[in-house]
Design a protein around this motif. Structure first.
Motif, PDB file in Angstrom:
ATOM      1  N   PRO A 145       4.691  -1.358 -16.161  1.00 20.86           N
ATOM      2  CA  PRO A 145       4.495  -2.525 -16.664  1.00 20.86           C
ATOM      3  C   PRO A 145       5.061  -3.688 -15.855  1.00 20.86           C
ATOM      4  O   PRO A 145       4.406  -4.611 -15.894  1.00 20.86           O
ATOM      5  CB  PRO A 145       5.329  -2.490 -18.101  1.00 20.86           C
ATOM      6  N   ALA A 146       6.225  -3.672 -15.306  1.00 22.92           N
ATOM      7  CA  ALA A 146       6.915  -4.933 -14.624  1.00 22.92           C
ATOM      8  C   ALA A 146       6.049  -5.209 -13.414  1.00 22.92           C
ATOM      9  O   ALA A 146       5.662  -6.377 -12.923  1.00 22.92           O
ATOM     10  CB  ALA A 146       8.184  -4.981 -14.375  1.00 22.92           C
ATOM     11  N   ILE A 147       5.731  -4.104 -12.679  1.00 24.04           N
ATOM     12  CA  ILE A 147       4.937  -4.437 -11.345  1.00 24.04           C
ATOM     13  C   ILE A 147       3.609  -4.604 -11.809  1.00 24.04           C
ATOM     14  O   ILE A 147       3.079  -5.380 -10.918  1.00 24.04           O
ATOM     15  CB  ILE A 147       5.175  -3.016 -10.724  1.00 24.04           C
ATOM     16  N   PHE A 152      -0.973  -8.417 -11.725  1.00 22.92           N
ATOM     17  CA  PHE A 152      -1.980  -9.130 -12.378  1.00 22.92           C
ATOM     18  C   PHE A 152      -2.155 -10.788 -12.040  1.00 22.92           C
ATOM     19  O   PHE A 152      -3.039 -11.104 -12.043  1.00 22.92           O
ATOM     20  CB  PHE A 152      -1.998  -9.014 -14.044  1.00 22.92           C
ATOM     21  N   LYS A 153      -0.704 -11.159 -11.737  1.00 19.09           N
ATOM     22  CA  LYS A 153      -0.762 -12.579 -11.206  1.00 19.09           C
ATOM     23  C   LYS A 153      -1.373 -12.737 -10.076  1.00 19.09           C
ATOM     24  O   LYS A 153      -1.978 -13.544  -9.595  1.00 19.09           O
ATOM     25  CB  LYS A 153       0.865 -12.756 -11.298  1.00 19.09           C
ATOM     26  N   ILE A 154      -1.328 -11.740  -9.126  1.00 16.88           N
ATOM     27  CA  ILE A 154      -1.906 -11.503  -7.941  1.00 16.88           C
ATOM     28  C   ILE A 154      -3.384 -11.712  -7.826  1.00 16.88           C
ATOM     29  O   ILE A 154      -3.968 -12.516  -7.256  1.00 16.88           O
ATOM     30  CB  ILE A 154      -1.438 -10.242  -6.987  1.00 16.88           C
ATOM     31  N   MET A 155      -3.863 -11.046  -8.995  1.00 19.25           N
ATOM     32  CA  MET A 155      -5.353 -11.037  -8.954  1.00 19.25           C
ATOM     33  C   MET A 155      -5.690 -12.529  -9.656  1.00 19.25           C
ATOM     34  O   MET A 155      -6.873 -12.938  -9.177  1.00 19.25           O
ATOM     35  CB  MET A 155      -5.616 -10.353 -10.407  1.00 19.25           C
ATOM     36  N   GLY A 156      -4.831 -13.403 -10.331  1.00 20.19           N
ATOM     37  CA  GLY A 156      -5.280 -14.536 -10.660  1.00 20.19           C
ATOM     38  C   GLY A 156      -5.154 -15.562  -9.300  1.00 20.19           C
ATOM     39  O   GLY A 156      -6.145 -16.140  -9.171  1.00 20.19           O
ATOM     40  N   THR A 200      -8.287  -2.515  -8.834  1.00 23.69           N
ATOM     41  CA  THR A 200      -7.936  -3.097  -7.613  1.00 23.69           C
ATOM     42  C   THR A 200      -6.370  -3.456  -7.776  1.00 23.69           C
ATOM     43  O   THR A 200      -5.514  -3.544  -6.589  1.00 23.69           O
ATOM     44  CB  THR A 200      -8.547  -4.345  -7.490  1.00 23.69           C
ATOM     45  N   ALA A 201      -5.949  -4.000  -8.939  1.00 28.06           N
ATOM     46  CA  ALA A 201      -4.375  -4.459  -9.197  1.00 28.06           C
ATOM     47  C   ALA A 201      -3.621  -3.104  -9.090  1.00 28.06           C
ATOM     48  O   ALA A 201      -2.445  -3.479  -8.727  1.00 28.06           O
ATOM     49  CB  ALA A 201      -4.426  -5.160 -10.552  1.00 28.06           C
ATOM     50  N   THR A 202      -4.058  -2.159  -9.351  1.00 28.25           N
ATOM     51  CA  THR A 202      -3.327  -0.972  -9.330  1.00 28.25           C
ATOM     52  C   THR A 202      -3.060  -0.220  -8.151  1.00 28.25           C
ATOM     53  O   THR A 202      -2.547   1.002  -7.696  1.00 28.25           O
ATOM     54  CB  THR A 202      -3.440  -0.004 -10.474  1.00 28.25           C
TER      55      THR A 202
END
Length: 266
Positions: A145-147, A152-156, A200-202
């Motif tokens: 969850p933390a990572i 997800f912030k990177i995706m933004g 992509t995020a994971t």
């Protein structure tokens, strides 16, 4: 979009991945519209979809996740397809035809030419390559969850790098209008965007912005939907056509401005 443009102007794998995603969406929207209007022959679009899907996963296996959303969409449009096996034959043949390029790999491996991998001439080597099993350790690598929140912030940040903030707002508006007016489309495009973004995020790879290309397709469809379906109050409805033209022109100008700003990154 910055990365879309950059990838479209060089020889690489990404642009064709996006093309097959767009072709799959196009076929399914035509299938849904003809099915809803009770036109004969709507199933021919399932053949187009299956062919595009087969070529897509042959080209890049990540499109299997988009294909999952597409298959659910087909059942949302016509659940009887699941209970009518005689309708499966042509899509199955189309999907298998899309896999035919994989047959070239063992032929190439046996050709005794430079760049041919002998492993592709073996069943195990062929399966590992065709299913991209060599990357399985990188798939779903960031699920804690933390990572995941950081990812997800990177995706933004990636989306903000691709599109002007007002274009992102237009996409959000378009998705909201889809949820309101055409929920099956919202599931297809919204589900494809969210699932591909999650994958992509994971995924552990440095080319995050490039892997996102298939997700940019539904994102821009949201933008187009916002321009085409802009709701106006009753007293302003005579100006609907003009408002849509102005909104479309604004989106295009913002895209052009974003292009100028990101030109060094192209």
């Amino acid at each position: 979009a910055t990365t879309f443009w950059a990838q479209a102007t060089m020889a690489n794998i990404r642009s064709l991945t996006a093309f097959f995603a767009a072709l799959m969406f196009w076929a399914l929207i035509n299938f849904q519209q003809e099915k809803d209007s009770q036109q004969d022959g709507a199933d021919r679009w399932l053949l187009v979809f299956a062919l595009a899907f087969g070529f897509g996963v042959t080209h890049h296996p990540s499109l299997a996740f988009t294909g999952l959303i597409c298959l659910i969409f087909i059942l949302l449009v016509d659940f009887s397809f699941l209970t009518t096996p005689r309708r499966w034959l042509r899509p199955l043949l189309g999907g298998l035809a899309g896999l035919l390029p994989l047959a070239y790999l063992p032929l190439r491996a046996r050709a005794d030419v430079a760049g041919a991998s002998p492993d592709l001439a073996t069943w195990d080597g062929f399966i590992e390559h065709a299913l991209a099993l060599g990357f399985r350790g990188d798939l779903f690598a960031f699920t804690e969850p933390a990572i995941l929140w950081e990812r997800f912030k990177i995706m933004g940040n990636v989306m903000a790098f691709q599109f002007h903030p007002l274009l992102l707002a237009g996409m959000a508006l378009g998705l909201g209008l889809m949820v309101w007016r055409q929920r099956r489309w919202a599931f297809l495009f919204g589900g494809a965007f969210l699932l591909h973004t999650f994958i992509t995020a994971t995924y552990r790879a440095p080319q995050t912005v490039e892997y996102m290309l298939p997700a940019y397709i539904p994102a821009v469809v949201f933008l187009a939907y916002a321009a085409a379906r802009l709701p106006l109050p009753a007293n302003l409805r005579p100006f609907t056509g003009a408002a849509r033209i102005v909104l479309t022109a604004t989106f295009l100008l913002l895209a052009g401005w974003q292009g100028v700003q990101r030109l060094p990154s192209f």
